[in-house]
Scaffold this active site. Structure first.
Site, PDB file in Angstrom:
ATOM      1  N   ASP A 134       0.796  -1.237   0.000  1.00 16.35           N
ATOM      2  CA  ASP A 134       0.000   0.000   0.000  1.00 16.35           C
ATOM      3  C   ASP A 134       0.827   1.285   0.000  1.00 16.35           C
ATOM      4  OD1 ASP A 134      -2.127  -1.658   0.163  1.00 16.35           O
ATOM      5  OD2 ASP A 134      -2.590  -1.250   2.264  1.00 16.35           O
ATOM      6  N   ARG A 139     -17.003   1.740 -23.222  1.00 15.62           N
ATOM      7  CA  ARG A 139     -17.649   1.365 -21.972  1.00 15.62           C
ATOM      8  C   ARG A 139     -16.845   1.929 -20.804  1.00 15.62           C
ATOM      9  NH1 ARG A 139     -18.892  -4.707 -22.229  1.00 15.62           N
ATOM     10  NH2 ARG A 139     -20.818  -4.087 -23.234  1.00 15.62           N
ATOM     11  N   ARG A 171      -0.951  -8.435  -4.968  1.00 13.94           N
ATOM     12  CA  ARG A 171       0.166  -8.920  -4.154  1.00 13.94           C
ATOM     13  C   ARG A 171       1.024  -9.925  -4.905  1.00 13.94           C
ATOM     14  NH1 ARG A 171      -0.132  -7.499   0.957  1.00 13.94           N
ATOM     15  NH2 ARG A 171      -2.177  -7.205   1.885  1.00 13.94           N
ATOM     16  N   ASN A 208      19.972   6.739 -18.649  1.00 11.95           N
ATOM     17  CA  ASN A 208      20.084   7.500 -17.390  1.00 11.95           C
ATOM     18  C   ASN A 208      21.456   8.166 -17.260  1.00 11.95           C
ATOM     19  OD1 ASN A 208      19.025   8.576 -15.045  1.00 11.95           O
ATOM     20  ND2 ASN A 208      19.778   6.921 -13.758  1.00 11.95           N
ATOM     21  N   GLY A 260      23.495   1.418 -22.683  1.00 20.62           N
ATOM     22  CA  GLY A 260      23.887   2.444 -21.707  1.00 20.62           C
ATOM     23  C   GLY A 260      25.076   3.261 -22.166  1.00 20.62           C
ATOM     24  N   GLN A 282      14.987  -0.781 -25.558  1.00 21.93           N
ATOM     25  CA  GLN A 282      14.335   0.517 -25.816  1.00 21.93           C
ATOM     26  C   GLN A 282      12.838   0.355 -26.084  1.00 21.93           C
ATOM     27  OE1 GLN A 282      16.510   2.254 -29.082  1.00 21.93           O
ATOM     28  NE2 GLN A 282      17.880   3.326 -27.674  1.00 21.93           N
TER      29      GLN A 282
END
Ligand code: ADP
Length: 739
Positions: A156, A191, A291, A521, A563, A653
């Site tokens: 949660d 819908r 879960r 990154n 990378g 990618q």
């Protein structure tokens, strides 16, 4: 007790299970052994301690290859006996009899509260046991207090004291898989669906699912809708239909309520929609599916970092030290007093219960409030630009990054809401120079939230002088007032270049904002780029399969990731997948390290292990390519093992963006549009990049890039994740037995 006796730590998982718990258990066990301790599992949560039979020592190999499994391999339970002092007395007896006075508890706030109670009562429980003749005084004296470190495992994300709990990201993966699947059937039939997700007191899953799923409405416990919410909801769905939306999905947290505290159920929402809209609506309650399944890459890497830190801090603790909580704070793993977090958490839960919603929302932290506001802004944008709207061009540049479309959709909606005219530019800067510009409406970008690829088209490009001129002309011709560049390294460079050419070409004197989108990154001004989370997940899923394929053979895999000259993808996927070695451009490869790997590999295979996994970033070393490394290993392996190399390539990618990348793309798009609007209002021509640093949104001037970038290697000068090598090595290299 002499210092020669190894310290003993216990690890248990308790309460509701969560994906990623296994990675935490593995990290605690191996880090514990790494730091010279003996580690015991306490199976079936506290009940295992109460019964005593659940306490078993775990060795290095006992936790091999468990990170990819959902649930918890050491079992979890709810123990009624442990809630009573008598039960805790049995637990204390069994723990101390095993010489355990340090435990890592992985669970929700109930489990952590129980841990704290046990620590508080420990001296008195032991005194009682001695008094009743069940325990020797010497044993009690050797363990005067119980030292505890907690890690929050809860899908949660409902705990104050950590920005993320273990399992929440994986639960979001499950939810978004379902929402995407429902969206296609909803769109086919035009819908409406009402989807109920978990979250009794915390609406994190509902809120992020709505943003990542491109849904317009979420009902969450901390922000009950005002009176007449049914009209507002129906109106929102009606207007979305009118502008061409075919699928409508409303997300309802299981703890949703109205202002008077009365629960709002998914079925009630469905009934309201049917009555008021006069069309059929369907309910899907996701339940325990959330879960289940394999943990996401993020849950594996975060749980690994937390488990390592928990074991390290527990072994550094002294008797009497208060229990600690290891959590994630501003993208860093850090410790905080456990009880403070638990108390604060209970306070927020009671705020929700007594209807003090604004305080509850604020107590969840800035980024939670930001997400709430973001969904509100995205949900009901103005549909057409202001009469005198400023003209915003949006373009993509560089290699594909999953989440680019998400960013374009969010930017378009938010820019229209701010009154701007939105111009989609096809095929990057060269497309702009060729005049490939068209106006975008909300309808044009409908359904782009979860779509991989780049609908506008993207190119890797280096602008020639003549193209800079052509771009400047196009900016003039199409009366572009500001530019949003969604891109990787090259796009940043081009944007920077345009901003430096303003004197020569005055039309370029407009706000230019870069939004980081690349799987690598490797951009300055942000700790995470859009696309990298999806790529790490793709790599980790592939490695899971590769590992399964090798179960029967003695095999070494050398896996090459993308990378370029940034090792982020290799590092994070190696950590998440539990690789034995990672080769990074930042640290290079040496013949000495390869020799050590060969020796280690031979020891492992002789020891009966079937697999050795090495991850190599494509730019790790110019001499020691993936092929060369694989051949060296092969040559040295003889009959002991064989070697396979796998170059993952462009699959990295592709794919639809992960929930995290969708949320990141949306947050960054909002920040970018705000920055553009502010600059336009102030008559400034800012040239900046938006980013996420220490968990918060940031803006960095492109002019600062010279100071932040290693241009030769195309990566930032400082990279926050480099220290993870230490954790990977500690968890991958079994210590030699001491004689
Ligand atoms: P979670 O840890 O996921 O919040 P629970 O609240 O069900 O799950 O707690 C799990 C177990 O932790 C309980 O079954 C009980 O054994 C123990 N526990 C929970 N709250 C307490 C408490 N206040 N005192 C002692 N033990 C507790």
């Amino acid at each position: 007790m002499t210092t020669d006796v190894p310290r003993r730590i216990g690890v248990l998982t308790s309460g509701g299970d969560a994906q990623g718990m296994n990675a935490a258990v593995r990290a605690v066990v191996r880090a514990g052994i790494h730091f010279g301790a003996e580690v015991f599992a306490i199976r079936e949560g506290y009940q295992g301690a109460v019964d005593g039979t659940g306490i078993v020592q775990l060795g290095w190999k006992d936790v091999s290859g468990i990170q990819h499994l959902g649930g918890t391999v050491i079992g979890t339970a709810r123990s009624a006996e442990f809630r009573e002092r008598a039960g805790r007395r049995r637990a204390a007896y069994h723990l101390v009899s095993h010489g355990i006075d340090r435990i890592v508890v992985i669970g929700g706030d109930g489990s952590l509260t129980g841990a704290n109670t046990l620590a508080e009562e420990w001296p008195s429980l032991l005194a009682e046991l001695v008094q009743d003749g069940e325990l020797g005084q010497q044993v009690a004296d050797a363990h005067p207090s119980l030292m505890i470190t907690g890690i929050v495992g809860s899908i949660d994300n409902d705990m104050i004291g950590t920005d993320m709990t273990i399992g929440a990201d994986s639960a979001l993966h499950r939810i978004i898989e379902a929402v995407d699947a429902i969206a296609s059937t909803a769109a086919s039939h035009q819908r409406t669906f009402v989807v109920e997700v978990m979250g009794r007191r915390c609406g994190y899953l509902a809120l992020t699912a709505a943003i990542a799923g491109g849904c317009d409405f979420a009902l969450i416990p901390e922000a009950p809708p005002g009176d007449g919410w049914q009209d507002e909801l129906c109106e929102s769905l009606r207007s979305a239909r009118a502008r061409g939306r075919r699928d409508s999905i409303v997300i309802v947290a299981e703890g949703a309520r109205d202002r008077s505290g009365r629960p709002i159920t998914a079925h009630e929402v469905r009934n309201e929609l049917q009555t008021r809209l006069g069309e059929q609506a369907r309910v899907t309650i996701l339940g325990h599916v959330q879960r289940g399944g394999a943990p996401s890459a993020f849950d594996r890497s975060m749980a690994t970092m937390m488990g390592f830190e928990a074991a390290a801090s527990l072994l550094a603790a002294s008797p009497g030290d208060p229990p600690q909580l290891v959590g994630l704070h501003r993208n860093r793993v850090r410790r905080a007093p456990l009880m403070r977090a638990v108390r604060e958490n209970q306070r927020v839960a009671s705020l929700v219960d007594v209807g003090r919603y604004d305080e509850a929302l604020a107590a969840r932290g800035d980024s939670y409030a930001e997400l709430f506001e973001l969904l509100r802004r995205l949900s009901h944008p103005k549909e057409s630009p202001a009469a005198e709207g400023r003209r915003l061009g949006i373009l993509l540049s560089g290699g594909l990054a999953p989440g680019m479309n998400t960013a374009v959709r969010a930017a378009t909606r938010l820019a229209l809401d701010a009154g701007h005219v939105v111009l989609g530019i096809e095929a990057g800067f060269s497309g702009l120079s060729e005049g490939r510009v068209r106006e975008l409406t909300i309808g044009d970008v409908e359904g782009w939230t979860g779509r991989g690829g780049a609908e506008l088209g993207s190119r890797r490009e280096e602008l020639a002088d003549s193209q800079v001129y052509a771009v400047a002309r196009a900016v003039e011709t199409y009366r572009i007032d500001a530019l949003l560049v969604i891109s990787g390294f090259d796009g940043y460079r081009q944007a920077h270049r345009l901003s430096t050419e303003r004197r020569r070409y005055p039309s370029l004197g407009i706000p230019v904002v870069c939004l980081p989108a690349t799987i690598d990154n490797n951009l300055p001004g942000t700790e995470l780029t859009v696309g990298s989370d999806t790529a790490v997940n793709t790599i980790v899923q592939t490695i899971d399969r590769v590992k399964q394929s090798a179960m029967a053979a003695n095999r070494c895999f050398v896996i090459e990731t993308m990378g370029r000259e940034c090792g982020y993808l290799a590092m994070l996927s190696a950590l998440s997948a539990g690789a034995e070695q990672v080769y990074l451009p930042e640290t290079g490869v040496t013949v000495r390290s390869l020799q050590a790997d060969v020796e280690r590999m031979a020891r492992r295979f002789r020891d009966g292990r079937g697999l050795f996994l090495a991850v190599r970033a494509e730019g790790a070393d110019t001499h020691y390519s993936t092929d060369v490394i694989a051949r060296i290993f092969e040559a040295e392996g003889g009959d002991l093992y064989d070697v396979r190399q796998i170059v993952l390539g462009h699959a990295q990618q592709g794919g639809d963006p992960s929930p995290f990348d969708r949320v990141l793309a949306t947050r960054l798009a909002a920040e970018a549009i705000d920055a553009i609007t502010e600059a336009l209002d102030a008559g400034r021509a800012d040239a900046i990049a938006v980013g996420l640093e220490h968990g918060g949104l940031t803006r960095t001037s492109l002019a600062h890039f010279e100071d932040l970038v290693d241009w030769e290697h195309r990566r930032p000068l400082t990279q926050w994740w480099l220290h993870l090598t230490r954790i990977l090595t500690a968890l991958a290299q079994e210590p030699e037995p001491q004689q």
